[in-house]
Design a protein around this motif. Structure first.
Motif, PDB file in Angstrom:
ATOM      1  N   UNK A  79       6.554   7.716  -9.074  1.00 44.02           N
ATOM      2  CA  UNK A  79       5.460   6.782  -9.303  1.00 44.02           C
ATOM      3  C   UNK A  79       4.378   7.367 -10.197  1.00 44.02           C
ATOM      4  N   UNK A  80       3.470   6.491 -10.580  1.00 42.49           N
ATOM      5  CA  UNK A  80       2.347   6.878 -11.409  1.00 42.49           C
ATOM      6  C   UNK A  80       1.406   7.820 -10.660  1.00 42.49           C
ATOM      7  N   UNK A  81       1.570   7.902  -9.346  1.00 40.70           N
ATOM      8  CA  UNK A  81       0.796   8.865  -8.558  1.00 40.70           C
ATOM      9  C   UNK A  81       1.444  10.253  -8.579  1.00 40.70           C
ATOM     10  N   UNK A  82       2.551  10.373  -9.329  1.00 44.50           N
ATOM     11  CA  UNK A  82       3.231  11.671  -9.395  1.00 44.50           C
ATOM     12  C   UNK A  82       4.016  11.974  -8.141  1.00 44.50           C
ATOM     13  N   UNK A  83       4.615  10.931  -7.540  1.00 50.90           N
ATOM     14  CA  UNK A  83       5.300  11.100  -6.262  1.00 50.90           C
ATOM     15  C   UNK A  83       6.741  10.587  -6.351  1.00 50.90           C
ATOM     16  N   UNK A  84       7.674  11.407  -5.919  1.00 53.61           N
ATOM     17  CA  UNK A  84       9.047  10.933  -5.737  1.00 53.61           C
ATOM     18  C   UNK A  84       9.102  10.292  -4.344  1.00 53.61           C
ATOM     19  N   UNK A  85       9.265   8.991  -4.279  1.00 49.57           N
ATOM     20  CA  UNK A  85       9.399   8.348  -2.962  1.00 49.57           C
ATOM     21  C   UNK A  85      10.718   8.800  -2.359  1.00 49.57           C
ATOM     22  N   UNK A  86      10.638   9.562  -1.268  1.00 43.95           N
ATOM     23  CA  UNK A  86      11.876  10.120  -0.705  1.00 43.95           C
ATOM     24  C   UNK A  86      12.728   9.028  -0.059  1.00 43.95           C
ATOM     25  N   UNK A  87      12.126   7.853   0.177  1.00 38.38           N
ATOM     26  CA  UNK A  87      12.870   6.762   0.812  1.00 38.38           C
ATOM     27  C   UNK A  87      13.410   5.766  -0.215  1.00 38.38           C
ATOM     28  N   UNK A  88      13.508   6.174  -1.474  1.00 38.06           N
ATOM     29  CA  UNK A  88      13.845   5.212  -2.536  1.00 38.06           C
ATOM     30  C   UNK A  88      15.155   4.460  -2.260  1.00 38.06           C
ATOM     31  N   UNK A  89      16.151   5.169  -1.751  1.00 37.46           N
ATOM     32  CA  UNK A  89      17.433   4.532  -1.457  1.00 37.46           C
ATOM     33  C   UNK A  89      17.269   3.452  -0.379  1.00 37.46           C
ATOM     34  N   UNK A  90      16.562   3.865   0.676  1.00 35.90           N
ATOM     35  CA  UNK A  90      16.289   2.948   1.788  1.00 35.90           C
ATOM     36  C   UNK A  90      15.523   1.715   1.292  1.00 35.90           C
ATOM     37  N   UNK A  91      14.543   1.953   0.399  1.00 35.52           N
ATOM     38  CA  UNK A  91      13.737   0.855  -0.144  1.00 35.52           C
ATOM     39  C   UNK A  91      14.643  -0.134  -0.892  1.00 35.52           C
ATOM     40  N   UNK A  92      15.491   0.384  -1.776  1.00 33.24           N
ATOM     41  CA  UNK A  92      16.375  -0.490  -2.573  1.00 33.24           C
ATOM     42  C   UNK A  92      17.338  -1.251  -1.653  1.00 33.24           C
ATOM     43  N   UNK A  93      17.893  -0.550  -0.665  1.00 34.01           N
ATOM     44  CA  UNK A  93      18.827  -1.209   0.272  1.00 34.01           C
ATOM     45  C   UNK A  93      18.142  -2.363   0.994  1.00 34.01           C
ATOM     46  N   UNK A  94      16.906  -2.108   1.411  1.00 29.30           N
ATOM     47  CA  UNK A  94      16.175  -3.132   2.158  1.00 29.30           C
ATOM     48  C   UNK A  94      15.980  -4.389   1.302  1.00 29.30           C
ATOM     49  N   UNK A  95      15.605  -4.186   0.043  1.00 29.93           N
ATOM     50  CA  UNK A  95      15.382  -5.328  -0.859  1.00 29.93           C
ATOM     51  C   UNK A  95      16.697  -6.112  -1.040  1.00 29.93           C
TER      52      UNK A  95
ATOM     53  N   UNK B 280       0.821  -1.218   0.000  1.00 29.13           N
ATOM     54  CA  UNK B 280       0.000   0.000   0.000  1.00 29.13           C
ATOM     55  C   UNK B 280       0.854   1.268   0.000  1.00 29.13           C
ATOM     56  N   UNK B 281       0.178   2.385  -0.292  1.00 26.95           N
ATOM     57  CA  UNK B 281       0.846   3.680  -0.182  1.00 26.95           C
ATOM     58  C   UNK B 281       0.238   4.446   0.991  1.00 26.95           C
ATOM     59  N   UNK B 282       0.974   5.468   1.464  1.00 24.19           N
ATOM     60  CA  UNK B 282       0.465   6.281   2.574  1.00 24.19           C
ATOM     61  C   UNK B 282      -0.355   7.455   2.040  1.00 24.19           C
ATOM     62  N   UNK B 283      -0.720   8.380   2.938  1.00 20.26           N
ATOM     63  CA  UNK B 283      -1.623   9.470   2.521  1.00 20.26           C
ATOM     64  C   UNK B 283      -0.994  10.386   1.458  1.00 20.26           C
ATOM     65  N   UNK B 284       0.324  10.422   1.396  1.00 22.03           N
ATOM     66  CA  UNK B 284       1.003  11.225   0.375  1.00 22.03           C
ATOM     67  C   UNK B 284       1.210  10.461  -0.934  1.00 22.03           C
ATOM     68  N   UNK B 285       0.792   9.201  -0.953  1.00 22.52           N
ATOM     69  CA  UNK B 285       0.970   8.399  -2.158  1.00 22.52           C
ATOM     70  C   UNK B 285       2.319   7.696  -2.203  1.00 22.52           C
ATOM     71  N   UNK B 286       3.113   7.845  -1.138  1.00 17.96           N
ATOM     72  CA  UNK B 286       4.438   7.205  -1.101  1.00 17.96           C
ATOM     73  C   UNK B 286       4.304   5.775  -0.578  1.00 17.96           C
TER      74      UNK B 286
END
Ligand SMILES: *Cc1c(COP(=O)(O)O)cnc(C)c1O
Length: 463
Positions: free
Chosen positions: A137-153, A105-111
């Motif tokens: 994203x397609x919601x027009x949002x730069x996920x500010x945690x993108x680095x953290x997300x990739x590291x986690x994966x 899911x995404x949060x209220x900001x679409x992230x």
């Protein structure tokens, strides 16, 4: 006329796709240069030009990941995490590859919801194959945690597939290869200027980090350059031709050369600026569904039209149809969120045009307000009856509770000399989609060769 379009010159257009590499040295040079430029732009190490579309790039990229996992002896890794803000092609591609899809899911900001992502990564840590994420994203949002997300994966043994269709918001500013993507497709027919009206042709090459390069698509007739090595562990073939629709690559090559590094960066900046400008101009009239904490969007934004159903019985389709009266083709409707409009201005429209479009939407909002306030009829109004074609105002009696000028010249900028006339009035889209009508001539037309003038039954409906 077409003779003058370089892309149609026989030197570009008349090569057979299976021509041996050493007889197509010009193309080979272009592939190398384009690959080098795209690697510089994305931070990847190797490009495959074989996929013909973004969706095909996704499929190819996931197959590369699977081949890599297989080589690592990790075939049990099958789970593909996909945020709900993804393009619909993402889950479709993962499904085609036989992966197990888990939505996030995404949060209220679409992230991307980090809590839920973490829970799922931990839950599937032994079977995690990859994350498919669209950035921005397609919601027009730069996920500010993108680095953290990739590291986690990566930490949990997965690969990151980044859907690069929105590179228009990154080129010259940041690079997927730098912040953690392992593989990504590029929509050359979006970001790199190949025209694609009417459904093609497109090009969806994929870029990969070095560890995935040996697994890129190969070809049984012509080995794509760089894939000739005997230790190539390619997963196989993705298109009929070794370099996809290579005849249109000169367009992207020329675009990159002509724009240069500064120009490419400026295009991305303008695309982001234009989207934010429009989102702000529409503020107070329409709600932008997702913004970051500072009120900014990426290169596109979603305006929410769902409340008007309650307040004025107006649906997003009515707004889309009414835009035609103002001379605009509606932006993406009811996608990626039902009941909304997704606006992606890009860098290429003049400010006057962006303003006219905003003015049209604001004028439509005023029409909605009049319905809300009971000043105009809830059923027969310019929105519900839109679009208005010439026949509506010329033929027969005008018996509607609003006047003709409002119908066909709704704003000061809609003037006779440049007026765009919709050719058909309101159509029940859903009915049309569900009740297909064949518009070919009937069989009887072909029955006898002696029929002088075939009688063609009028069975088609305009759609
Ligand atoms: C357009 C798009 C795709 C699919 O690309 P096609 O070339 O249409 O197959 C995938 N993801 C995103 C985010 C897109 O915008």
């Amino acid at each position: 006329m077409c003779y003058f379009q370089p892309v149609t010159w026989k030197e570009f257009a008349s090569l057979h796709p299976f021509i041996p590499n050493n007889q197509a040295l010009g193309y080979l040079r272009m592939f190398h240069e384009l690959e080098k430029d795209l690697c510089e732009i994305t931070g990847f190490d190797k490009i495959s030009f074989q996929p013909n579309s973004g969706a095909q790039g996704e499929y190819a990229g996931l197959r590369v990941i699977m081949a890599y996992l297989q080589a690592m002896g990790e075939t049990h890794r099958k789970v593909c995490l996909i945020p709900t803000s993804a393009h619909g092609t993402n889950p479709a591609s993962a499904q085609l590859c036989g992966m197990k899809i888990q939505g996030i899911d995404v949060d209220k900001n679409g992230a991307v919801c980090m809590k839920q992502l973490k829970e799922n990564v931990e839950k599937h840590k032994d079977t995690l194959a990859c994350l498919m994420i669209t950035y921005p994203s397609t919601y027009g949002v730069f996920d500010s945690t993108i680095r953290e997300i990739c590291d986690m994966i990566h930490h949990f043994g997965g690969q990151v597939y980044m859907d690069g269709a929105n590179m228009n918001a990154q080129v010259g500013i940041c690079r997927p290869g730098d912040f953690g993507a392992d593989v990504s497709h590029l929509n050359l027919h979006k970001t790199f200027c190949i025209p694609h009206g009417g459904g093609g042709p497109g090009m969806g090459p994929i870029g990969v980090k070095a560890h995935l390069a040996p697994y890129l698509p190969s070809h049984p007739v012509i080995q794509p350059y760089g894939m000739e090595s005997p230790d190539s562990k390619s997963f196989g073939v993705i298109s009929a031709s070794p370099y996809g629709s290579s005849a249109i690559l000169p367009i992207s090559w020329s675009y990159i050369k002509m724009m240069g590094p500064a120009g490419l960066r400026q295009a991305s900046e303008m695309a982001i600026l234009n989207a934010n400008y429009m989102s702000r101009r529409l503020d107070g009239y329409y709600k932008t569904l997702y913004k970051n904490d500072h009120g900014f969007v990426a290169h596109e934004f979603i305006i929410d039209c769902r409340e008007f159903k309650k307040t004025a019985n107006v649906e997003v389709v009515d707004i889309a149809k009414r835009l035609q009266d103002y001379g605009f083709h509606a932006p993406t409707t009811s996608w990626p969120v039902v009941g909304t409009l997704m606006v992606e201005p890009t860098e290429s429209e003049h400010k006057d045009e962006l303003d006219r479009f905003c003015d049209a939407l604001i004028a439509i909002r005023y029409e909605i307000k009049q319905i809300e306030e009971g000043k105009i009829d809830k059923k027969i109004n310019p929105l519900k009856m839109a679009p208005h074609c010439q026949q509506d105002v010329i033929v027969g009696n005008w018996d509607r509770p609003y006047d003709k000028v409002t119908a066909v010249y709704p704003a000061a900028f809609v003037i006779p000399s440049t007026k765009f006339w919709p050719t058909v009035g309101r159509i029940d889209d859903i009915y049309g989609d569900q009740n297909l009508v064949c518009s070919c001539p009937p069989m009887s037309t072909y029955e006898s060769p002696f029929i002088e003038e075939p009688v063609v039954e009028e069975r088609s409906i305009a759609v």
